[in-house]
Design a protein around this motif. Structure first.
Motif, PDB file in Angstrom:
ATOM      1  N   GLY A   1     -11.872   0.738  -3.857  1.00  0.00           N
ATOM      2  CA  GLY A   1     -13.062   0.470  -3.229  1.00  0.00           C
ATOM      3  C   GLY A   1     -12.928   0.447  -1.910  1.00  0.00           C
ATOM      4  N   ALA A   2     -13.332  -0.818  -1.410  1.00  0.00           N
ATOM      5  CA  ALA A   2     -12.998  -1.318   0.004  1.00  0.00           C
ATOM      6  C   ALA A   2     -11.697  -1.258   0.460  1.00  0.00           C
ATOM      7  N   ALA A   3     -11.408  -0.586   1.532  1.00  0.00           N
ATOM      8  CA  ALA A   3      -9.998  -0.380   2.120  1.00  0.00           C
ATOM      9  C   ALA A   3      -9.203   0.483   1.250  1.00  0.00           C
ATOM     10  N   GLY A   4      -9.647   1.278   0.648  1.00  0.00           N
ATOM     11  CA  GLY A   4      -9.229   2.423  -0.489  1.00  0.00           C
ATOM     12  C   GLY A   4      -7.797   2.059  -1.003  1.00  0.00           C
ATOM     13  N   LEU A   5      -7.129   3.054  -1.005  1.00  0.00           N
ATOM     14  CA  LEU A   5      -5.613   2.745  -1.557  1.00  0.00           C
ATOM     15  C   LEU A   5      -4.928   1.508  -1.196  1.00  0.00           C
ATOM     16  N   GLY A   6      -4.962   1.435   0.122  1.00  0.00           N
ATOM     17  CA  GLY A   6      -4.235   0.121   0.584  1.00  0.00           C
ATOM     18  C   GLY A   6      -4.840  -1.124   0.116  1.00  0.00           C
ATOM     19  N   GLY A   7      -6.113  -1.235   0.059  1.00  0.00           N
ATOM     20  CA  GLY A   7      -6.680  -2.510  -0.828  1.00  0.00           C
ATOM     21  C   GLY A   7      -6.207  -2.595  -2.141  1.00  0.00           C
ATOM     22  N   ALA A   8      -6.454  -1.569  -2.930  1.00  0.00           N
ATOM     23  CA  ALA A   8      -6.305  -1.701  -4.108  1.00  0.00           C
ATOM     24  C   ALA A   8      -4.982  -2.014  -4.551  1.00  0.00           C
ATOM     25  N   SER A   9      -4.110  -1.184  -4.085  1.00  0.00           N
ATOM     26  CA  SER A   9      -2.609  -1.591  -4.367  1.00  0.00           C
ATOM     27  C   SER A   9      -2.094  -2.933  -3.851  1.00  0.00           C
ATOM     28  N   SER A  10      -2.360  -3.263  -2.813  1.00  0.00           N
ATOM     29  CA  SER A  10      -1.884  -4.414  -2.256  1.00  0.00           C
ATOM     30  C   SER A  10      -2.516  -5.474  -2.963  1.00  0.00           C
ATOM     31  N   GLU A  11      -3.741  -5.400  -3.334  1.00  0.00           N
ATOM     32  CA  GLU A  11      -4.290  -6.536  -4.068  1.00  0.00           C
ATOM     33  C   GLU A  11      -3.877  -7.000  -5.346  1.00  0.00           C
ATOM     34  N   MET A  12      -3.450  -5.528  -5.933  1.00  0.00           N
ATOM     35  CA  MET A  12      -2.727  -5.715  -7.428  1.00  0.00           C
ATOM     36  C   MET A  12      -1.320  -6.533  -7.421  1.00  0.00           C
ATOM     37  N   VAL A  13      -0.646  -6.245  -6.533  1.00  0.00           N
ATOM     38  CA  VAL A  13       0.537  -6.862  -6.561  1.00  0.00           C
ATOM     39  C   VAL A  13       0.770  -8.348  -6.024  1.00  0.00           C
ATOM     40  N   ALA A  14      -0.311  -8.498  -4.900  1.00  0.00           N
ATOM     41  CA  ALA A  14      -0.449  -9.729  -4.224  1.00  0.00           C
ATOM     42  C   ALA A  14      -0.730 -10.881  -5.380  1.00  0.00           C
ATOM     43  N   LYS A  15      -1.689 -10.617  -6.267  1.00  0.00           N
ATOM     44  CA  LYS A  15      -2.381 -11.571  -7.371  1.00  0.00           C
ATOM     45  C   LYS A  15      -1.189 -11.962  -8.029  1.00  0.00           C
ATOM     46  N   ALA A  16       0.015 -11.258  -8.355  1.00  0.00           N
ATOM     47  CA  ALA A  16       1.243 -11.608  -8.943  1.00  0.00           C
ATOM     48  C   ALA A  16       2.352 -12.204  -8.399  1.00  0.00           C
ATOM     49  N   ASP A  17       1.974 -12.008  -6.974  1.00  0.00           N
ATOM     50  CA  ASP A  17       3.211 -12.560  -6.087  1.00  0.00           C
ATOM     51  C   ASP A  17       4.181 -11.565  -6.083  1.00  0.00           C
ATOM     52  N   LEU A  18       3.964 -10.370  -6.123  1.00  0.00           N
ATOM     53  CA  LEU A  18       4.804  -9.384  -6.235  1.00  0.00           C
ATOM     54  C   LEU A  18       4.736  -8.171  -4.985  1.00  0.00           C
ATOM     55  N   GLY A  19       5.550  -7.126  -4.954  1.00  0.00           N
ATOM     56  CA  GLY A  19       5.334  -6.338  -3.849  1.00  0.00           C
ATOM     57  C   GLY A  19       5.190  -4.764  -4.434  1.00  0.00           C
ATOM     58  N   ALA A  20       5.376  -3.648  -3.536  1.00  0.00           N
ATOM     59  CA  ALA A  20       5.318  -2.443  -4.135  1.00  0.00           C
ATOM     60  C   ALA A  20       6.249  -1.474  -2.939  1.00  0.00           C
ATOM     61  N   GLN A  21       6.561  -0.416  -3.557  1.00  0.00           N
ATOM     62  CA  GLN A  21       7.065   0.534  -2.876  1.00  0.00           C
ATOM     63  C   GLN A  21       6.298   1.876  -2.939  1.00  0.00           C
ATOM     64  N   ILE A  22       5.494   2.422  -1.940  1.00  0.00           N
ATOM     65  CA  ILE A  22       4.675   3.397  -2.024  1.00  0.00           C
ATOM     66  C   ILE A  22       5.087   4.590  -1.184  1.00  0.00           C
ATOM     67  N   GLU A  23       5.143   5.650  -1.643  1.00  0.00           N
ATOM     68  CA  GLU A  23       5.325   6.966  -0.849  1.00  0.00           C
ATOM     69  C   GLU A  23       4.084   7.725  -0.712  1.00  0.00           C
ATOM     70  N   LEU A  24       3.444   7.710   0.485  1.00  0.00           N
ATOM     71  CA  LEU A  24       1.874   8.085   0.572  1.00  0.00           C
ATOM     72  C   LEU A  24       1.966   9.661   0.750  1.00  0.00           C
ATOM     73  N   ASP A  25       3.000  10.457   0.923  1.00  0.00           N
ATOM     74  CA  ASP A  25       3.155  11.527   0.735  1.00  0.00           C
ATOM     75  C   ASP A  25       2.496  12.196  -0.671  1.00  0.00           C
ATOM     76  N   ARG A  26       3.102  11.218  -1.786  1.00  0.00           N
ATOM     77  CA  ARG A  26       2.803  11.698  -3.024  1.00  0.00           C
ATOM     78  C   ARG A  26       1.249  11.782  -3.371  1.00  0.00           C
ATOM     79  N   VAL A  27       0.404  11.016  -2.677  1.00  0.00           N
ATOM     80  CA  VAL A  27      -0.962  11.139  -2.793  1.00  0.00           C
ATOM     81  C   VAL A  27      -1.631  12.520  -2.883  1.00  0.00           C
ATOM     82  N   HIS A  28      -2.380  12.723  -4.036  1.00  0.00           N
ATOM     83  CA  HIS A  28      -2.937  14.163  -3.809  1.00  0.00           C
ATOM     84  C   HIS A  28      -4.070  14.114  -3.000  1.00  0.00           C
ATOM     85  N   GLN A  29      -4.158  14.878  -2.081  1.00  0.00           N
ATOM     86  CA  GLN A  29      -5.265  15.221  -0.778  1.00  0.00           C
ATOM     87  C   GLN A  29      -6.154  16.241  -0.941  1.00  0.00           C
ATOM     88  N   ARG A  30      -7.289  16.212  -0.428  1.00  0.00           N
ATOM     89  CA  ARG A  30      -8.171  17.311  -0.364  1.00  0.00           C
ATOM     90  C   ARG A  30      -8.247  17.869   1.228  1.00  0.00           C
TER      91      ARG A  30
END
Length: 718
Positions: A264-293
């Protein structure tokens, strides 16, 4: 988009370097008022969010509440509902159809992310004066967007409200709530579980629509917003959302999801960062892999685009192939974009690291605002001297009190075959057969009330929603709120906003109704000025079974009023009433009942009694409108009022009152003894006439004339 200087200094201090372009954009959106609640979070601790029925409270995509055990109602069942509410105010001004439609899509995906299936929607809508052409344009577009999206995805819109007020002219409000159904085994949260799990993006391809939507929602609307801010509005695809709903159900059925968050708000950056922040964890994301239109999208666009119908799932590595198979079955895109780690939140693009920050700092590091407030002045009394019959006609025909059938007939409110009582009544009732419970739903606010008296008006909003639910024989279970205000940097605006927060919190606590989640929307200012402080409340209540007394009277039986006619000590207060709105008067806001909890509980019990024939609460438009709404072509009413203050008796809007048609007036008196006054008003008839004797005056009309008067919206828009 640009990061404020003070925020940039804080970020630079934390990172010990200048942020990259993508990082700066992420901070700017995630630290916006829309996401970080910088001006409102210091106030929200006023709400009581706890209770035996509360499984998950504020902070997740949606709240989770356990329904009571059927039968004696002692204890909770293993059937859960989810509750969420969202605003899509600025997007609905810029593009009413897509802005409102994607508001529905977003709150439904919040429901999905908890492992729940959406079963009901409620929409509360606020526009400028109805006779303004631009207000009508926005109104028509918003209703069309909600009906199109909700009908296409097969989720019934069963409750809500529509209000018109001049202060919404430059900034309408679109607040949408969703109720979902789940249980303990199916429950999912937005908190990442384990480093090494994969992050999988499922749903539509990512485009450039909705860029900067979170920051756009945190600014006053400019005069050229309808053209300049259109790129910040998302474009919805309800058919893809329906596929996503069913795919999500399959994923939950097979226990393939460890955690989930909708984009939703702030798109992929918002959703993925909030998920890991809740658990005090991190993430490694390759933006090239996101399917784009769209071609040639850069890192910031991929991170922040708010393209709709997308979910981010945490999935164990061994289950990724099965998730991909289910996505393909439903013709949805699927990308494994990275993994959960125990380090920073890191995003790469074309081999370059574009984001490397602590996820918790990104999500929770925004400094809170400490803003001054100015309490609103109590209005002076300036009552109009209007002809009683003309006033009755004007109030009954006002767009605020007139029939909203033009709106809800466009909604499919029966899809899903759970709707026992649909829109147009005090509250809707959804059959939750899994728990043998009826779920009553009421949603709305009252801008006339909170504009005059933010604190008392918000208390009244909570009581009004609870009374709606009790009128259907249910007792309040939980609520979510959407707190809408203007620019908080203005002392008087922030004072009004503080008032609605405190008032809503106080009455909900009094009613033992936990506020389990919600949304805040500030900076609802435009060239027309700030909106009224608007505390939309979506409340649910539970009852055994699915039946409820009707709103309309039958042809035989006595009519009583439960509550105060407003005559004690001569202290009739018309403040916030539609009567004063129609005739340009002012007054203090009505007093509220001393014991609202006992009143609501007793009303719910009486509504379910075998001797009760009909129940209708008294609110907007006062007794005059409630009486008019109860008569039909087959059944009328003859009532008599003392007449010491005819306008006050007919039009004051003290909440916590109800009309009850009963076979036993004594049974009602006995039930409410020591709780609230019971006044016998008259009897039902079999001729469809409404006759109101007020002192030495008589108002006479019939059901067909009332229907014609109350068809204000249909006449203007069809």
């Amino acid at each position: 988009m640009s990061l404020a200087d003070s925020d940039r200094e804080l970020v630079v201090s934390e990172l010990d370097r200048e942020p990259t372009r993508a990082e700066a954009a992420l901070f700017e959106n995630l630290w916006s008022e829309h996401c970080a609640y910088r001006s409102s979070r210091p106030l929200l601790s006023a709400f009581d969010s706890e209770g035996d029925q509360v499984v998950i409270g504020p902070g997740d995509d949606a709240a989770v509440v356990a329904l009571p055990d059927s039968g004696d109602g002692d204890g909770t069942s293993d059937t859960y509902i989810t509750m969420g509410i969202e605003s899509h105010n600025h997007p609905s001004y810029v593009d009413p159809f897509d802005g409102a439609a994607t508001g529905v899509g977003g709150i439904v995906r919040d429901t999905l992310s908890m492992g729940a299936y959406p079963i009901a929607l409620a929409d509360s809508l606020y526009f400028g004066e109805f006779d303004d052409d631009h207000s009508k344009y926005l109104f028509e577009g918003v209703v069309e967007g909600i009906s199109h999206y909700g009908n296409c995805i097969g989720v019934p819109t069963v409750a809500g409200s529509v209000d018109f007020h001049p202060k919404y002219e430059g900034n309408p409000l679109v607040n949408v709530a969703c109720v979902g159904l789940t249980n303990e085994e199916r429950l999912v949260t937005a908190e990442a579980q384990e480093p090494g799990n994969e992050l999988v993006l499922v749903g539509n391809a990512t485009g450039r629509d909705g860029l900067g939507g979170a920051s756009f929602a945190s600014e006053d609307l400019a005069e050229d917003a309808e053209t300049e801010d259109r790129p910040a509005v998302q474009v919805g695809d309800p058919y893809a959302e329906k596929l996503l709903i069913e795919a999500n159900e399959a994923l939950v059925d097979e226990n393939l999801i460890e955690s989930a968050r909708d984009l939703g708000a702030a798109g992929l950056g918002g959703a993925s960062s909030e998920m890991v922040a809740k658990a005090d964890l991190g993430a490694q994301i390759e933006l090239d892999r996101v399917h784009q239109r769209e071609p040639n999208m850069n890192a910031m666009e991929i991170l922040l685009a708010e393209s709709q119908e997308r979910m981010c799932y945490e999935v164990e590595p061994d289950n990724v192939d099965r998730v991909r198979e289910i996505a393909e079955k439903f013709d949805l895109g699927c990308s494994v974009i990275g993994e959960v780690t125990d380090g920073n939140y890191v995003c790469t693009f074309e081999g370059e690291t574009v984001v490397d920050v602590d996820a918790y700092f990104l999500g929770e590091g925004a400094p809170m605002n400490d803003l001054p407030t100015e309490e609103p002045a109590e209005p002076e009394t300036d009552l109009p001297d209007a002809d009683l019959e003309s006033a009755f006609d004007a109030v009954v025909a006002s767009p605020n009190t007139a029939s909203k059938r033009w709106v809800y007939r466009q909604y499919d409110h029966e899809v899903g075959v759970r709707t026992s009582v649909g829109p147009g009544d005090d509250a809707a009732i959804i059959a939750v057969r899994e728990a043998e419970q009826g779920l009553a739903i009421s949603s709305g606010a009252a801008p006339n009330w909170t504009d005059v008296a933010p604190y008392e008006g918000a208390r009244a909003v909570a009581l009004e929603n609870a009374t709606n639910i009790a009128a259907k024989g249910a007792t309040p279970l939980a609520a979510v709120d959407c707190l809408n205000g203007g620019n908080p940097e203005k002392d008087d605006v922030y004072g009004g906003f503080t008032g609605i927060v405190d008032g809503l919190a106080e009455m909900c606590e009094t009613l033992s109704t936990p506020v389990v989640g919600g949304n805040v929307s500030l900076y609802n200012d435009s060239v027309a000025g700030p909106i009224p402080p608007t505390p939309t409340l979506a409340m649910v209540g539970a009852k055994d079974g699915y039946d409820a007394p009707p709103l309309s009277v039958e042809t035989d039986g006595k009519l009583v009023l439960v509550g105060d006619l407003g005559l004690e000590a001569g202290d009739v207060r018309l403040g916030g009433s539609e009567y004063l709105a129609q005739f340009d008067g002012s007054d203090r806001f009505p007093k509220l009942p001393d014991d609202p909890t006992s009143l609501v509980e007793t009303l719910a019990a009486v509504a379910d009694d075998d001797t009760t024939l009909a129940v209708h609460d008294i609110s907007h438009g006062g007794l005059a409108v409630s009486l008019a709404e109860m008569v039909t072509d087959d059944a009328g009413l003859e009532v008599s009022l003392p007449g010491d203050d005819p306008a006050g008796e007919l039009f004051h809007e003290q909440p916590g009152r109800a009309l009850i048609q009963t076979e036993s007036v004594e049974a009602v008196r006995e039930a409410f003894d020591g709780v609230a006054p019971v006044v016998e008003l008259g009897s039902a008839t079999d001729d469809g006439q409404l006759t109101i004797d007020v002192g030495d005056r008589t108002i006479e009309t019939d059901a067909s004339e009332i229907s014609e008067r109350r068809a204000t919206i249909e006449r203007e828009l069809e």
